[in-house]
Motif scaffolding. Structure first.
Motif, PDB file in Angstrom:
ATOM      1  N   ALA A  75      47.387  36.965  59.082  1.00  0.00           N
ATOM      2  CA  ALA A  75      46.393  37.732  58.335  1.00  0.00           C
ATOM      3  C   ALA A  75      46.892  38.065  56.930  1.00  0.00           C
ATOM      4  N   MET A  76      48.176  38.409  56.807  1.00  0.00           N
ATOM      5  CA  MET A  76      48.724  38.756  55.503  1.00  0.00           C
ATOM      6  C   MET A  76      48.811  37.539  54.581  1.00  0.00           C
ATOM      7  N   LEU A  77      49.082  36.358  55.154  1.00  0.00           N
ATOM      8  CA  LEU A  77      49.173  35.146  54.335  1.00  0.00           C
ATOM      9  C   LEU A  77      47.814  34.723  53.785  1.00  0.00           C
ATOM     10  N   ALA A  78      46.752  35.263  54.364  1.00  0.00           N
ATOM     11  CA  ALA A  78      45.411  34.950  53.866  1.00  0.00           C
ATOM     12  C   ALA A  78      45.027  35.797  52.656  1.00  0.00           C
ATOM     13  N   ARG A  79      45.832  36.813  52.359  1.00  0.00           N
ATOM     14  CA  ARG A  79      45.528  37.693  51.236  1.00  0.00           C
ATOM     15  C   ARG A  79      45.949  37.043  49.914  1.00  0.00           C
ATOM     16  N   PRO A  80      45.265  37.370  48.804  1.00  0.00           N
ATOM     17  CA  PRO A  80      45.590  36.754  47.500  1.00  0.00           C
ATOM     18  C   PRO A  80      47.037  36.987  47.058  1.00  0.00           C
ATOM     19  N   PRO A  98      44.080  38.818  63.498  1.00  0.00           N
ATOM     20  CA  PRO A  98      43.248  39.979  63.847  1.00  0.00           C
ATOM     21  C   PRO A  98      42.099  40.147  62.865  1.00  0.00           C
ATOM     22  N   ASP A  99      40.984  40.637  63.359  1.00  0.00           N
ATOM     23  CA  ASP A  99      39.818  40.875  62.508  1.00  0.00           C
ATOM     24  C   ASP A  99      39.948  42.256  61.870  1.00  0.00           C
ATOM     25  N   LEU A 100      40.189  42.272  60.563  1.00  0.00           N
ATOM     26  CA  LEU A 100      40.383  43.528  59.842  1.00  0.00           C
ATOM     27  C   LEU A 100      39.160  43.902  59.011  1.00  0.00           C
ATOM     28  N   SER A 101      38.041  43.184  59.229  1.00  0.00           N
ATOM     29  CA  SER A 101      36.870  43.408  58.389  1.00  0.00           C
ATOM     30  C   SER A 101      36.129  44.685  58.732  1.00  0.00           C
ATOM     31  N   GLY A 102      36.197  45.125  59.973  1.00  0.00           N
ATOM     32  CA  GLY A 102      35.464  46.314  60.371  1.00  0.00           C
ATOM     33  C   GLY A 102      36.320  47.229  61.205  1.00  0.00           C
ATOM     34  N   GLY A 103      35.861  48.473  61.351  1.00  0.00           N
ATOM     35  CA  GLY A 103      36.593  49.414  62.202  1.00  0.00           C
ATOM     36  C   GLY A 103      37.697  50.158  61.497  1.00  0.00           C
ATOM     37  N   TYR A 104      37.877  49.883  60.221  1.00  0.00           N
ATOM     38  CA  TYR A 104      38.934  50.558  59.469  1.00  0.00           C
ATOM     39  C   TYR A 104      38.309  51.292  58.284  1.00  0.00           C
ATOM     40  N   ILE A 105      38.656  52.555  58.141  1.00  0.00           N
ATOM     41  CA  ILE A 105      38.185  53.356  57.019  1.00  0.00           C
ATOM     42  C   ILE A 105      39.394  53.823  56.220  1.00  0.00           C
ATOM     43  N   GLU A 106      39.435  53.492  54.947  1.00  0.00           N
ATOM     44  CA  GLU A 106      40.569  53.853  54.102  1.00  0.00           C
ATOM     45  C   GLU A 106      40.305  55.187  53.434  1.00  0.00           C
ATOM     46  N   LYS A 107      41.170  56.150  53.688  1.00  0.00           N
ATOM     47  CA  LYS A 107      41.030  57.476  53.097  1.00  0.00           C
ATOM     48  C   LYS A 107      41.639  57.504  51.696  1.00  0.00           C
ATOM     49  N   ALA A 108      41.385  58.596  50.992  1.00  0.00           N
ATOM     50  CA  ALA A 108      41.965  58.756  49.659  1.00  0.00           C
ATOM     51  C   ALA A 108      43.477  58.752  49.761  1.00  0.00           C
TER      52      ALA A 108
END
Length: 266
Positions: free
Chosen positions: A34-39, A63-73
């Motif tokens: 998943a990390m290797l797919a990042r720019p 792993p599917d990281l597109s949903g289910g995760y909310i990034e807080k401030a």
């Protein structure tokens, strides 16, 4: 189940370290894919290395990281990758010299300083990359935050110079090293992996006495990291005790006495 998914036996782990093998779990492989797919992966790896890693992980399910995760401030992000990592790694592997421009804590800038870099290290505590190098003019050992280095220029060394500097550096580091031996209290032998993990940032040698069923860990550390070593020993509490290392024993006695004194215990 892959027999290398979970390993807790110290003897097996130590053998793997000696042979240079690193066991990874299926979760770690999936995370890496998943990390290797990042720019950012294109900046952190050479194209050939990146292609090889992606080919090795082709059959893994990321792993599917597109949903289910909310990034807080959050506070300002510190990137693990630094643009000087790649050129410095090449210089270290080539055992070449450098000219460095870097700043110190008070903001003073030093330019065109002759050095011999020998190690790059990432601090998990401070979340910073550090460059360890030898100042060829002052003949001193240096460690500098990579964030404070503004420029690096490779400077090839004459034949035999790198070997001479490496010998001087080894002698300098040896003169600054201290050793201490801690013994694992037998009741906590089953927690050996946890204890060794606490000392993972130090060079160590483990001995086992079958007659007394006792583990002893001989630790090597720089003189200026003695207090950090003590913090690790305090963290382990009654699981270990110092059996060799008068300076550490004395400091442990001092801190324990002061702690008891706060509660009126003589």
């Amino acid at each position: 189940m892959n027999p290398f998914e979970k390993i807790f036996n110290y003897q097996i782990v130590s053998r793997l370290e000696q042979s240079g093998a690193i066991p990874i779990t299926s979760h770690e492989r999936a995370w890496l894919k998943a990390m290797l797919a990042r720019p950012a992966a294109a900046e952190a790896f050479e194209p050939v290395t990146l292609a090889k890693l992606r080919a090795l992980l082709e059959d893994e399910t990321a792993p599917d990281l597109s949903g289910g995760y909310i990034e807080k401030a959050r506070s300002r992000e510190r990137h693990v990758y630094h643009p000087l990592l790649r050129p410095l790694r090449r210089i270290v592997l080539a055992r070449s010299g450098v000219r460095l421009d870097y700043a110190v804590k008070d903001g003073t800038l030093y330019e065109n300083q002759p050095g011999f870099p020998y190690k790059l290290e990432y601090s998990m505590v401070k979340r910073e990359w550090y460059l360890f190098w030898y100042h060829r003019r002052n003949r001193t050992h240096m460690n500098t935050k990579l964030a404070n280095v503004s420029a690096v220029r490779e400077e090839p060394l004459a034949e035999g110079v790198a070997e001479r500097i490496a010998a001087e550096l080894a002698a300098l580091l040896e003169s600054r090293q201290e050793t201490a031996t801690v013994e694992v209290v037998r009741l906590y032998n089953r927690e050996l992996s946890r204890i060794l993990y606490a000392f993972s940032c130090f060079e160590k040698d483990v001995e086992y006495d079958a007659d007394s069923d006792t583990y002893r860990i001989t630790l090597s550390f720089p003189r200026d990291e003695g207090e950090y070593m003590l913090s690790k020993i305090r963290f382990l509490g009654k699981r270990v005790r110092i059996v060799d290392g008068h300076k550490l024993q004395r400091r442990m006695y001092e801190t324990a006495t002061k702690a008891l004194g706060r509660y009126g215990i003589e």
